[in-house]
Every structure is written in C-alpha cells, then in structure tokens.
Write a protein that holds these residues in place. Structure first.
Motif, mmCIF file in Angstrom:
data_model
loop_
_atom_site.group_PDB
_atom_site.id
_atom_site.type_symbol
_atom_site.label_atom_id
_atom_site.label_comp_id
_atom_site.label_asym_id
_atom_site.label_seq_id
_atom_site.Cartn_x
_atom_site.Cartn_y
_atom_site.Cartn_z
ATOM 1 N N GLU A 5 31.570 45.283 29.364
ATOM 2 C CA GLU A 5 31.610 44.231 28.644
ATOM 3 C C GLU A 5 31.243 44.636 27.076
ATOM 4 O O GLU A 5 30.475 45.530 26.704
ATOM 5 C CB GLU A 5 30.483 43.252 29.193
ATOM 6 C CG GLU A 5 30.810 42.865 30.805
ATOM 7 C CD GLU A 5 32.211 42.111 30.764
ATOM 8 O OE1 GLU A 5 32.302 41.345 29.813
ATOM 9 O OE2 GLU A 5 32.792 41.919 32.028
ATOM 10 N N SER A 6 31.899 43.632 26.412
ATOM 11 C CA SER A 6 31.487 43.763 24.634
ATOM 12 C C SER A 6 29.918 44.035 24.710
ATOM 13 O O SER A 6 29.527 44.664 23.851
ATOM 14 C CB SER A 6 31.958 42.790 23.851
ATOM 15 O OG SER A 6 33.240 42.835 23.907
ATOM 16 N N ASP A 59 43.597 43.312 26.103
ATOM 17 C CA ASP A 59 44.620 42.296 26.567
ATOM 18 C C ASP A 59 46.039 42.589 25.817
ATOM 19 O O ASP A 59 46.904 42.410 26.691
ATOM 20 C CB ASP A 59 43.965 40.849 26.218
ATOM 21 C CG ASP A 59 42.923 40.478 27.175
ATOM 22 O OD1 ASP A 59 42.596 41.211 28.006
ATOM 23 O OD2 ASP A 59 42.230 39.541 26.508
ATOM 24 N N THR A 76 37.162 48.506 27.348
ATOM 25 C CA THR A 76 36.260 47.373 27.171
ATOM 26 C C THR A 76 37.145 46.146 27.536
ATOM 27 O O THR A 76 38.084 46.140 26.729
ATOM 28 C CB THR A 76 35.440 47.552 25.767
ATOM 29 O OG1 THR A 76 34.951 48.844 25.691
ATOM 30 C CG2 THR A 76 34.446 46.468 25.766
ATOM 31 N N THR A 82 38.232 43.363 25.894
ATOM 32 C CA THR A 82 38.255 42.778 24.604
ATOM 33 C C THR A 82 39.892 42.305 24.442
ATOM 34 O O THR A 82 40.973 42.731 25.110
ATOM 35 C CB THR A 82 37.929 43.901 23.429
ATOM 36 O OG1 THR A 82 38.826 44.643 23.330
ATOM 37 C CG2 THR A 82 36.469 44.208 23.636
ATOM 38 N N LYS A 83 39.936 41.712 23.304
ATOM 39 C CA LYS A 83 41.648 41.216 23.056
ATOM 40 C C LYS A 83 42.449 42.387 22.684
ATOM 41 O O LYS A 83 43.456 42.405 22.971
ATOM 42 C CB LYS A 83 41.527 40.145 22.050
ATOM 43 C CG LYS A 83 40.785 38.822 22.171
ATOM 44 C CD LYS A 83 40.923 37.851 21.143
ATOM 45 C CE LYS A 83 40.535 36.300 21.596
ATOM 46 N NZ LYS A 83 40.551 35.330 20.673
ATOM 47 N N ARG A 130 35.003 38.582 16.893
ATOM 48 C CA ARG A 130 35.271 38.468 18.273
ATOM 49 C C ARG A 130 34.837 39.796 18.711
ATOM 50 O O ARG A 130 34.481 40.699 18.366
ATOM 51 C CB ARG A 130 37.040 38.504 18.371
ATOM 52 C CG ARG A 130 37.539 39.494 17.880
ATOM 53 C CD ARG A 130 39.220 39.377 17.989
ATOM 54 N NE ARG A 130 40.036 40.409 17.478
ATOM 55 C CZ ARG A 130 41.412 40.604 17.471
ATOM 56 N NH1 ARG A 130 41.899 39.592 17.807
ATOM 57 N NH2 ARG A 130 41.994 41.712 17.133
ATOM 58 N N GLY A 131 35.252 40.060 20.246
ATOM 59 C CA GLY A 131 34.809 41.168 20.934
ATOM 60 C C GLY A 131 33.569 41.977 20.778
ATOM 61 O O GLY A 131 32.414 41.145 20.755
ATOM 62 N N ILE A 132 33.399 43.047 20.410
ATOM 63 C CA ILE A 132 32.225 43.850 20.215
ATOM 64 C C ILE A 132 31.530 43.357 19.005
ATOM 65 O O ILE A 132 30.195 43.247 19.393
ATOM 66 C CB ILE A 132 32.584 45.344 20.244
ATOM 67 C CG1 ILE A 132 33.135 46.020 21.524
ATOM 68 C CG2 ILE A 132 31.481 46.189 19.917
ATOM 69 C CD1 ILE A 132 33.632 47.182 21.411
#
Length: 260
Positions: free
Chosen positions: A228-229, A204, A198, A200-201, A25-27
């Motif tokens: 953005e990632s 969040d 950034t 990402t989760k 996920r994410g980066i």
C-alpha cells in the motif's frame, strides 16, 4: 497478522519542514498525510493543483500544517521556484521526499521511443538532480537536513518491460549515493527507496497496457501482496527522521522481499 492500515503517530517528524514532490496521488499523497500526522509542516508539489489543494484542506482540517505549490518536474525553473516558495513559507527546509515518476509505455528496449527516453530522463533523473541541489542549498543554511529519493525495484536488475524507466532509476541510485558522500560534511543525509509492486495508478496503467501484470507481480512478492502507498511512505518518514541519523547513502528496498 500484518497491520497494513497504518500505525498511530509518534511525532517522528515534529518540528520539521518537509517538501514532497508527486504529492497529488499515490505514494506522494500518502506521504503528505503521514508526514503531517507525524508533526511535519509539509509543502506539497505536483502539477495537479486541485488535487493538491484537496489534500492540503484535509491536512489542515486535522490540525496539520500544509501548503501547496504547482510543480512541473520536467521544468528545471519550476523545480527551483518551488524550493524558493518553501523558503518564503518557512525560511528553511529540513526534509525532502523526491517522489515524481513518469510512466513509460511498456515494451522492449529496441522499440522504446525517443519520446519515452526523453521523458524518463527529464522526470526520473534530471528532475531529481535539480531538486536535490536546490534542496541542499536551502538545507545548508540551517545546519543540514535529509533527502529521500523514490527509485524502484526496477533499478536493481534487468528491466526488459520498462527499460528507459529502469535505466533512469538506476542512474538516480548513483546520484543518491554520490550526494550522500558529497554532502555528508554539510549535515545532509541522502537516501533512496526502491518500492516493488505498489497499488498505485502507475500499476493500473501498466495493467491496462499489459493485462495480467498485476497477478505476475504479486506472484513474485514473497509477502504475497502489493504494498500500500502508506507502507512505502512509512519508510521514507523514518529515513527523514532523526531516528535514521546514521543512515546515508542507503538504497532501501520496500518490496515485500521481491528483490531478495
């Protein structure tokens, strides 16, 4: 106007085998897709095998080379086994993007739990130490390589909201610089990146625990928005590429000017 969608691939990592942790996920997921588009054979590692396999399937459908390996960053044997799997698959390792991150429960230093400190130590510091040494051992067999560690803007200054996270990321900066000096004669470059806010989760989760933090972070970024990632992944790709052949021991901000 700034292009935040992504650039056309230029073969930046053609012919390289690159290992990516936190790739589900994410980066890390953005890096997996980007590095494959730039020509790398990627080996993706994370605890979430299902998520990894979806990314692997996507990369292969686009003509890329990708494999997945299950990895628990808190388990040193699991990290070493993942590097062994890279050797089984490709016989070498040219680049590594160590990108795992544990989420700390936000709160002041004097109320941070022992469990938070232990998790941050295991995932955001010790795991990198274990991974870097295993990666370097494999890289040496083929004349060297490049390592990029994901640190954080929170490592560069006081971090009252995430004290254990910031402390371990600052320690990560130190071993990144030490490894760069120690392994330079082996042809191994080691650099770090310090992303700021950034999308990402992790952000969040921080917003859920501390409502309003996203707007406060945005207000602190001169460019006026979260990264953005894939924008963070772009910097890692360059550092892993031969274009950055004289760059080692650097801790590169990717924070929209927030740390300036």
């Amino acid at each position: 106007m700034t292009n935040i969608i992504g650039s056309a691939p230029i073969g930046l990592l053609t012919g390289k085998v690159v290992f990516i942790t936190g790739a589900s996920r994410g980066i890390g997921a953005a890096a997996a897709r980007l590095f494959a588009r730039e020509g790398a054979a990627v080996v993706l590692a994370a605890r979430s095998t299902d998520a990894l396999q979806r990314i692997v399937t996507e990369i292969r459908a686009d003509g890329g080379v990708a494999d997945a390996v299950t990895l628990d960053l808190a388990d040193r044997a699991s990290i070493r086994a993942a590097i062994d799997r890279v050797e089984e698959l490709h016989g070498r390792l040219d680049g590594a993007f160590n990108n795992g991150a544990a989420i700390q429960r936000p709160g002041p230093l004097d109320t941070t739990s022992d469990e938070d400190i232990d998790e941050q130590f295991a995932v955001n510091f010790r795991s990198h130490w274990t991974a870097m040494t295993a990666e370097a051992a494999l890289m040496r067999r083929n004349g060297g390589g490049a390592v990029v560690n994901t640190s954080s803007i929170g490592s560069r200054r006081a971090n009252p909201a995430l004290p254990a996270y910031g402390a371990m990321k600052r320690a990560l900066n130190s071993i990144t610089e030490t490894a760069a000096v120690s392994w330079a004669r082996d042809g191994i470059r080691v650099n770090g990146i310090t992303p700021g806010g950034t999308a990402t989760k992790m952000i969040d989760a921080w917003e859920a625990a501390t409502p309003g933090i996203v707007e406060r972070v945005k207000a602190s970024i001169p460019l006026g928005r979260m990264a953005e990632s894939h924008e963070v992944a772009e910097v890692a790709a360059w550092l892993l590429s031969d274009r950055a052949s004289m760059v080692t021991g650097a801790i590169v901000p990717v924070d929209g000017g927030a740390g300036a």
